[in-house]
Design an enzyme around this catalytic site. Structure first.
Site, PDB file in Angstrom:
ATOM      1  N   LEU A   1      39.885  37.387  39.947  1.00 61.00           N
ATOM      2  CA  LEU A   1      38.646  36.851  40.505  1.00 61.00           C
ATOM      3  C   LEU A   1      37.614  37.961  40.405  1.00 61.00           C
ATOM      4  CD1 LEU A   1      39.809  34.990  43.757  1.00 61.00           C
ATOM      5  CD2 LEU A   1      38.657  33.940  41.793  1.00 61.00           C
ATOM      6  N   ASP A   2      36.363  37.609  40.107  1.00 61.17           N
ATOM      7  CA  ASP A   2      35.366  38.661  39.985  1.00 61.17           C
ATOM      8  C   ASP A   2      35.087  39.299  41.350  1.00 61.17           C
ATOM      9  OD1 ASP A   2      32.763  37.540  41.182  1.00 61.17           O
ATOM     10  OD2 ASP A   2      33.334  35.948  39.792  1.00 61.17           O
ATOM     11  N   TYR A   3      34.426  40.433  41.325  1.00 57.41           N
ATOM     12  CA  TYR A   3      34.229  41.285  42.498  1.00 57.41           C
ATOM     13  C   TYR A   3      33.606  40.544  43.675  1.00 57.41           C
ATOM     14  CZ  TYR A   3      32.978  45.670  44.934  1.00 57.41           C
ATOM     15  OH  TYR A   3      32.857  46.698  45.836  1.00 57.41           O
TER      16      TYR A   3
END
Length: 257
Positions: free
Chosen positions: A120-122
């Site tokens: 999952l992105d930041y």
């Protein structure tokens, strides 16, 4: 169809470290030995892709793959698979040279060999699956299976149901190719904000954010709530749990194990 068992197949020559197949099945929880013998006779058991119907068959459960009705049998399986709720501002990695928070900061050192299946992105939140089972990880992440993922996205602006329908029927063209949602439905909306539920198979980087950006509705919050049959449920941000045997079996079935 699997091939019938043959004594000419050297894979099943009797060795001192082999165990009778019905005993292995009984130890794995499939019932009494008599019941397991009947399962073999009924043609429900495979070893390394070979259909076994002879009761004298012996196997090495540590080296050979055993399946009942197509599902993998776990023999003294020491693998672990976790469901983790990643908060915002946590990297989907196990370490970071810049000292930012990572998945390792959540699980600690108890499961030193696990690694994440996907990212999952930041700035996104929600479900990440982790395991130390290399075969399971390869199947979950392989494009051949493209496990469905469910997200709840908060958007800028009031999105119409017709936009959601278009993203399912026609999709959009992005720089790295076309993409469309499997499902898209509006949960709530007001004049300046909408909350939508999205199901998508594609695992491309930041795909949900990029799709909504392309139609003029930037994502302000993104939570992944489900991967295949595994749900985030009531798992709190920054915590994790071990998948139950039933969950693990359903996930394996989803990816052809």
């Amino acid at each position: 169809m699997p091939h019938q068992y043959s004594r000419a197949n050297k894979s099943y020559e009797s060795r001192e470290d082999d165990i009778r197949l019905q005993k292995v099945l009984a130890q794995a929880g499939f019932g009494s030995r008599r019941k397991c013998e009947q399962m073999i006779v009924d043609g429900r058991v495979e070893v390394d892709g070979e259909l076994i119907t002879e009761l004298g068959s012996r196997v090495n459960p540590k080296k050979q793959q055993i399946r009942v009705d197509g599902s993998r049998v776990h023999i003294d399986d020491k693998h672990v698979t976790l469901a983790l709720h990643k908060p915002k501002k946590v990297l989907s990695t196990m370490d970071d040279p810049k000292g930012r928070f990572t998945l390792r900061d959540i699980i600690g050192d108890k499961y030193s060999r696990v690694f994440h299946m996907g990212r999952l992105d930041y700035d996104s939140e929600g479900l990440i699956l982790m395991t130390d089972d290399g075969e399971l990880s390869q199947h979950v992440m392989h494009p051949k299976y493209e496990v469905a993922k469910t997200y709840v996205a908060t958007l800028e602006g009031k999105i119409g149901g017709n936009v959601c329908n278009r993203l399912v029927r026609q999709g959009v063209q992005l720089k790295d190719g076309p993409v469309r949602f499997d499902q898209c439905s509006v949960i709530t909306q007001r004049r300046d904000q909408s909350v939508v539920k999205v199901v998508i198979h594609s695992g491309r980087n930041r795909i949900v954010r990029r799709v909504f950006d392309s139609v003029g509705y930037p994502v302000t919050r993104l939570v992944r709530t489900q991967i295949g049959p595994i749900k985030l449920g009531n798992l709190k941000p920054g915590t994790y749990r071990v998948l139950s045997a039933a969950e693990l079996k359903s996930l394996e079935k989803e990816v052809g194990l």
